[in-house]
Design a protein around this motif. Structure first.
Motif, PDB file in Angstrom:
ATOM      1  N   ASN A 180      57.075  86.986  42.301  1.00 38.16           N
ATOM      2  CA  ASN A 180      56.134  88.101  42.590  1.00 38.16           C
ATOM      3  C   ASN A 180      55.724  88.826  41.574  1.00 38.16           C
ATOM      4  OD1 ASN A 180      54.447  86.451  45.163  1.00 38.16           O
ATOM      5  ND2 ASN A 180      56.716  86.275  45.144  1.00 38.16           N
ATOM      6  N   SER A 181      53.805  88.702  40.742  1.00 39.92           N
ATOM      7  CA  SER A 181      53.979  90.577  40.601  1.00 39.92           C
ATOM      8  C   SER A 181      52.573  91.251  40.936  1.00 39.92           C
ATOM      9  CB  SER A 181      53.869  89.789  38.305  1.00 39.92           C
ATOM     10  OG  SER A 181      52.780  88.749  38.796  1.00 39.92           O
ATOM     11  N   TRP A 182      52.345  92.356  40.592  1.00 38.08           N
ATOM     12  CA  TRP A 182      51.560  92.839  41.242  1.00 38.08           C
ATOM     13  C   TRP A 182      50.812  93.755  39.712  1.00 38.08           C
ATOM     14  CZ3 TRP A 182      55.787  91.450  44.461  1.00 38.08           C
ATOM     15  CH2 TRP A 182      55.287  90.823  45.469  1.00 38.08           C
ATOM     16  N   ALA A 183      49.264  93.239  39.188  1.00 37.35           N
ATOM     17  CA  ALA A 183      49.606  94.196  38.084  1.00 37.35           C
ATOM     18  C   ALA A 183      48.185  93.948  37.760  1.00 37.35           C
ATOM     19  CB  ALA A 183      50.226  93.059  36.807  1.00 37.35           C
ATOM     20  N   ARG A 184      47.851  95.517  36.841  1.00 37.03           N
ATOM     21  CA  ARG A 184      46.678  95.360  36.354  1.00 37.03           C
ATOM     22  C   ARG A 184      46.913  95.690  34.791  1.00 37.03           C
ATOM     23  NH1 ARG A 184      43.579 100.398  39.109  1.00 37.03           N
ATOM     24  NH2 ARG A 184      41.470  99.581  39.119  1.00 37.03           N
ATOM     25  N   SER A 185      45.485  95.766  34.565  1.00 37.77           N
ATOM     26  CA  SER A 185      45.407  95.631  32.926  1.00 37.77           C
ATOM     27  C   SER A 185      46.295  97.002  33.171  1.00 37.77           C
ATOM     28  CB  SER A 185      43.959  95.633  31.706  1.00 37.77           C
ATOM     29  OG  SER A 185      44.500  94.334  32.160  1.00 37.77           O
ATOM     30  N   ARG A 186      46.853  97.599  31.672  1.00 34.80           N
ATOM     31  CA  ARG A 186      46.926  99.453  30.688  1.00 34.80           C
ATOM     32  C   ARG A 186      45.978  99.759  30.984  1.00 34.80           C
ATOM     33  NH1 ARG A 186      50.392  99.150  25.990  1.00 34.80           N
ATOM     34  NH2 ARG A 186      48.165  99.674  25.066  1.00 34.80           N
ATOM     35  N   ASP A 187      44.757  99.818  30.392  1.00 34.98           N
ATOM     36  CA  ASP A 187      43.245  99.870  29.985  1.00 34.98           C
ATOM     37  C   ASP A 187      42.562  98.710  29.472  1.00 34.98           C
ATOM     38  OD1 ASP A 187      43.746  99.377  27.386  1.00 34.98           O
ATOM     39  OD2 ASP A 187      45.390 100.635  26.983  1.00 34.98           O
TER      40      ASP A 187
END
Length: 244
Positions: A180-187
């Motif tokens: 399970n991953s939860w992420a947003r883009s760095r920029d």
């Protein structure tokens, strides 16, 4: 005159009540089982707590709140039937040989901090990824049957990812391996590449799908169906990075 028993029931009524009860039982069991499944799945809809002392080090942890754009929850899971290794033994194999489960051409993990064969909180890995997506992660949780990485400053994503082995809720003798991953883009630049060109997204999908298949092979069991890949997109972050 015979007395009337107000508690007695007509035979037809008794029979009807029995039929209704027997017919409702499978539905009741299904509902209870479904409720259990909902609880199990809901437990994976939020990231694991990040220990406060793990936020800083050689590089700061880069949590979803530090990124830009939508939040993505991705789940990769596979069911393993009749595994030769029990849950903890299988997870021990993954912890000890984590880089070996990854396709090196797509994601080359190398431990740069910590014991070479023992995974502990605070360990760090560098990742050489296909394309300009190199980064680092830190181990922020280690349990008997699961562990969690958090991305470090400079990683293309801001987030965390949990690997877990659990008993299958409805299939006796089977286990489930899940990422399970939860992420947003760095920029913004990374966001455009991920969602516009979609290179990073496809690389990730292949990396973790292959990882799941390697876990099946290590377990000595049989894979049931395909690796399931589910993506949830959230337009706002909310409370997605609990810290303890």
């Amino acid at each position: 005159m015979p007395t009337t028993n107000t508690n007695s029931q007509h035979p037809d009524h008794t029979r009807l009540k029995r039929i209704i009860t027997l017919g409702a039982m499978p539905l009741l069991l299904a509902a209870l089982g479904g409720g259990y499944l909902v609880r199990v799945l809901s437990a994976h809809r939020r990231p694991r707590p990040v220990p406060h002392e793990q936020l800083w080090g050689g590089a700061d942890v880069q949590l979803p709140g530090d990124g830009v754009g939508d939040l993505f929850h991705r789940r990769y899971s596979v069911v393993i039937d009749r595994p030769r290794l029990k849950k903890q033994a299988l997870m021990d194999q993954i912890k000890t040989n984590f880089p070996e489960f990854c396709p090196k051409l797509l994601a080359d993990f190398k431990k740069v901090q910590g014991h070479p064969q023992i995974m502990r909180v605070g360990d760090e890995y560098t990742i050489g990824m296909l394309g300009p997506w190199n980064g680092e992660v830190r181990v922020v949780e280690v349990d008997k049957t699961q562990f969690t990485f958090a991305t470090l400053e400079g990683h293309p994503e801001a987030g965390q990812i949990t690997f877990a082995v659990t008993a299958h809720p409805t299939r006796p003798g089977a286990i489930r391996f899940e990422i399970n991953s939860w992420a947003r883009s760095r920029d913004t630049l990374v966001s455009l590449s991920y969602e516009g060109i979609k290179i990073g997204k496809e690389v990730q999908k292949n990396v973790w799908s292959i990882f799941c298949e390697e876990v099946v092979a290590a377990s000595g069991g049989e894979q049931v169906g395909d690796v399931e890949v589910v993506t949830e997109q959230h337009s706002r972050v909310g409370e997605v990075t609990p810290i303890v």
